[in-house]
Design a protein around this motif. Sequence first.
Motif, PDB file in Angstrom:
ATOM      1  N   PRO A 153      -5.194  -1.205  -0.880  1.00 17.13           N
ATOM      2  CA  PRO A 153      -5.622  -2.605  -0.993  1.00 17.13           C
ATOM      3  C   PRO A 153      -6.873  -2.791  -1.848  1.00 17.13           C
ATOM      4  O   PRO A 153      -6.998  -3.805  -2.540  1.00 17.13           O
ATOM      5  N   GLU A 154      -7.780  -1.829  -1.828  1.00 19.45           N
ATOM      6  CA  GLU A 154      -8.996  -1.929  -2.624  1.00 19.45           C
ATOM      7  C   GLU A 154      -8.756  -1.783  -4.124  1.00 19.45           C
ATOM      8  O   GLU A 154      -9.674  -1.977  -4.920  1.00 19.45           O
ATOM      9  N   ASP A 155      -7.533  -1.442  -4.523  1.00 13.89           N
ATOM     10  CA  ASP A 155      -7.176  -1.421  -5.934  1.00 13.89           C
ATOM     11  C   ASP A 155      -6.853  -2.814  -6.463  1.00 13.89           C
ATOM     12  O   ASP A 155      -6.661  -2.981  -7.675  1.00 13.89           O
ATOM     13  N   THR A 156      -6.767  -3.790  -5.580  1.00 14.20           N
ATOM     14  CA  THR A 156      -6.461  -5.155  -5.981  1.00 14.20           C
ATOM     15  C   THR A 156      -7.517  -5.680  -6.949  1.00 14.20           C
ATOM     16  O   THR A 156      -8.708  -5.673  -6.646  1.00 14.20           O
ATOM     17  N   ALA A 157      -7.078  -6.112  -8.122  1.00 14.91           N
ATOM     18  CA  ALA A 157      -7.996  -6.567  -9.161  1.00 14.91           C
ATOM     19  C   ALA A 157      -7.188  -7.050 -10.351  1.00 14.91           C
ATOM     20  O   ALA A 157      -5.980  -6.832 -10.428  1.00 14.91           O
ATOM     21  N   VAL A 158      -7.877  -7.691 -11.277  1.00 14.76           N
ATOM     22  CA  VAL A 158      -7.312  -7.934 -12.588  1.00 14.76           C
ATOM     23  C   VAL A 158      -7.608  -6.706 -13.438  1.00 14.76           C
ATOM     24  O   VAL A 158      -8.758  -6.268 -13.522  1.00 14.76           O
ATOM     25  N   TYR A 159      -6.586  -6.157 -14.055  1.00 16.00           N
ATOM     26  CA  TYR A 159      -6.734  -4.953 -14.865  1.00 16.00           C
ATOM     27  C   TYR A 159      -6.713  -5.314 -16.344  1.00 16.00           C
ATOM     28  O   TYR A 159      -5.822  -6.033 -16.805  1.00 16.00           O
ATOM     29  N   TYR A 160      -7.691  -4.796 -17.069  1.00 16.63           N
ATOM     30  CA  TYR A 160      -7.848  -5.072 -18.490  1.00 16.63           C
ATOM     31  C   TYR A 160      -7.748  -3.789 -19.295  1.00 16.63           C
ATOM     32  O   TYR A 160      -8.294  -2.764 -18.893  1.00 16.63           O
ATOM     33  N   CYS A 161      -7.088  -3.838 -20.431  1.00 15.23           N
ATOM     34  CA  CYS A 161      -7.186  -2.733 -21.364  1.00 15.23           C
ATOM     35  C   CYS A 161      -8.174  -3.109 -22.458  1.00 15.23           C
ATOM     36  O   CYS A 161      -8.402  -4.287 -22.741  1.00 15.23           O
ATOM     37  N   ALA A 162      -8.789  -2.098 -23.054  1.00 14.65           N
ATOM     38  CA  ALA A 162      -9.823  -2.321 -24.048  1.00 14.65           C
ATOM     39  C   ALA A 162      -9.782  -1.221 -25.096  1.00 14.65           C
ATOM     40  O   ALA A 162      -9.342  -0.106 -24.820  1.00 14.65           O
TER      41      ALA A 162
ATOM     42  N   VAL B 293      -3.076  -7.205 -10.380  1.00  9.95           N
ATOM     43  CA  VAL B 293      -2.473  -6.229  -9.480  1.00  9.95           C
ATOM     44  C   VAL B 293      -2.937  -6.562  -8.068  1.00  9.95           C
ATOM     45  O   VAL B 293      -4.140  -6.618  -7.805  1.00  9.95           O
ATOM     46  N   THR B 294      -1.993  -6.782  -7.172  1.00 15.32           N
ATOM     47  CA  THR B 294      -2.311  -7.083  -5.785  1.00 15.32           C
ATOM     48  C   THR B 294      -1.609  -6.078  -4.883  1.00 15.32           C
ATOM     49  O   THR B 294      -0.387  -5.922  -4.955  1.00 15.32           O
ATOM     50  N   VAL B 295      -2.386  -5.405  -4.047  1.00 12.10           N
ATOM     51  CA  VAL B 295      -1.856  -4.400  -3.138  1.00 12.10           C
ATOM     52  C   VAL B 295      -2.023  -4.911  -1.716  1.00 12.10           C
ATOM     53  O   VAL B 295      -3.143  -5.149  -1.265  1.00 12.10           O
ATOM     54  N   SER B 296      -0.931  -5.072  -1.009  1.00 12.36           N
ATOM     55  CA  SER B 296      -0.957  -5.589   0.352  1.00 12.36           C
ATOM     56  C   SER B 296      -0.952  -4.458   1.365  1.00 12.36           C
ATOM     57  O   SER B 296      -0.430  -3.371   1.111  1.00 12.36           O
TER      58      SER B 296
ATOM     59  N   ALA C 114       0.833  -1.197   0.000  1.00 13.76           N
ATOM     60  CA  ALA C 114       0.000   0.000   0.000  1.00 13.76           C
ATOM     61  C   ALA C 114       0.869   1.249   0.000  1.00 13.76           C
ATOM     62  O   ALA C 114       1.868   1.332   0.720  1.00 13.76           O
ATOM     63  N   GLY C 115       0.481   2.217  -0.826  1.00 14.63           N
ATOM     64  CA  GLY C 115       1.248   3.442  -0.979  1.00 14.63           C
ATOM     65  C   GLY C 115       2.256   3.395  -2.103  1.00 14.63           C
ATOM     66  O   GLY C 115       2.810   4.435  -2.478  1.00 14.63           O
ATOM     67  N   GLY C 116       2.475   2.223  -2.658  1.00 11.61           N
ATOM     68  CA  GLY C 116       3.430   2.062  -3.734  1.00 11.61           C
ATOM     69  C   GLY C 116       2.846   2.379  -5.097  1.00 11.61           C
ATOM     70  O   GLY C 116       1.697   2.801  -5.219  1.00 11.61           O
ATOM     71  N   SER C 117       3.644   2.132  -6.127  1.00 13.22           N
ATOM     72  CA  SER C 117       3.252   2.465  -7.495  1.00 13.22           C
ATOM     73  C   SER C 117       3.522   1.311  -8.440  1.00 13.22           C
ATOM     74  O   SER C 117       4.420   0.491  -8.221  1.00 13.22           O
ATOM     75  N   LEU C 118       2.735   1.252  -9.496  1.00 12.66           N
ATOM     76  CA  LEU C 118       2.937   0.335 -10.598  1.00 12.66           C
ATOM     77  C   LEU C 118       2.595   1.056 -11.892  1.00 12.66           C
ATOM     78  O   LEU C 118       1.751   1.954 -11.899  1.00 12.66           O
ATOM     79  N   ARG C 119       3.226   0.639 -12.969  1.00 17.73           N
ATOM     80  CA  ARG C 119       2.895   1.149 -14.290  1.00 17.73           C
ATOM     81  C   ARG C 119       2.501  -0.013 -15.189  1.00 17.73           C
ATOM     82  O   ARG C 119       3.321  -0.889 -15.473  1.00 17.73           O
TER      83      ARG C 119
END
Length: 124
Positions: A88-97, A120-123, A14-19
Motif C-alpha cells: 500500500p505504501e507504493d501508492t503514488a503517481v509515478y513519473y519517468c524522467a 498506481v494505487t495498491v489496496s 497488495a502483493g500484486g504486480s504492475l509493469r
Amino acid sequence: QVQLAESGGGLVQAGGSLRLSCAASEATFSRYVMGWFRQAPGKEREFAAAITQSGRRTSYADSVKGRFTISRDNAKNTVYLQMNSLKPEDTAVYYCAASHTVGVRSTTTEYDYWGQGTQVTVSS
C-alpha cells in the motif's frame, strides 16, 4: 526536447504486480539516463530507480530494492519499471524522467525532462 509518456498504472491488490512503461518521442532516447520517481499525496517526489544510457548500470531506492526492476529498450525508445510484491505504501503517481548527465542520478534536479505521470494505487 524529448517528450515522455507513462502508461501501465492502475489499481492492484497488495502483493500484486504492475509493469509501467515510458515511451519517448525521439530517437535520441539512448543518450539519456532514465529514472523513475514517485510522489504520494502530501509528500515530496522521491527517487525510485534509474538506469544508464546503455542499461549496464542501475540504481534503486532502498524502499523498492528487490521488488522493482528498471529496464530499457533503446530500439523502442522505451523504459520500463516492473513492480512486484506491491505494498500500500507504493501508492503514488509515478513519473519517468530523462537526464543529460552521465551515470545514474537520484535527485529531481538532475533530470531535465519529465512525463505527466501515471497513478498506481495498491489496496490492502
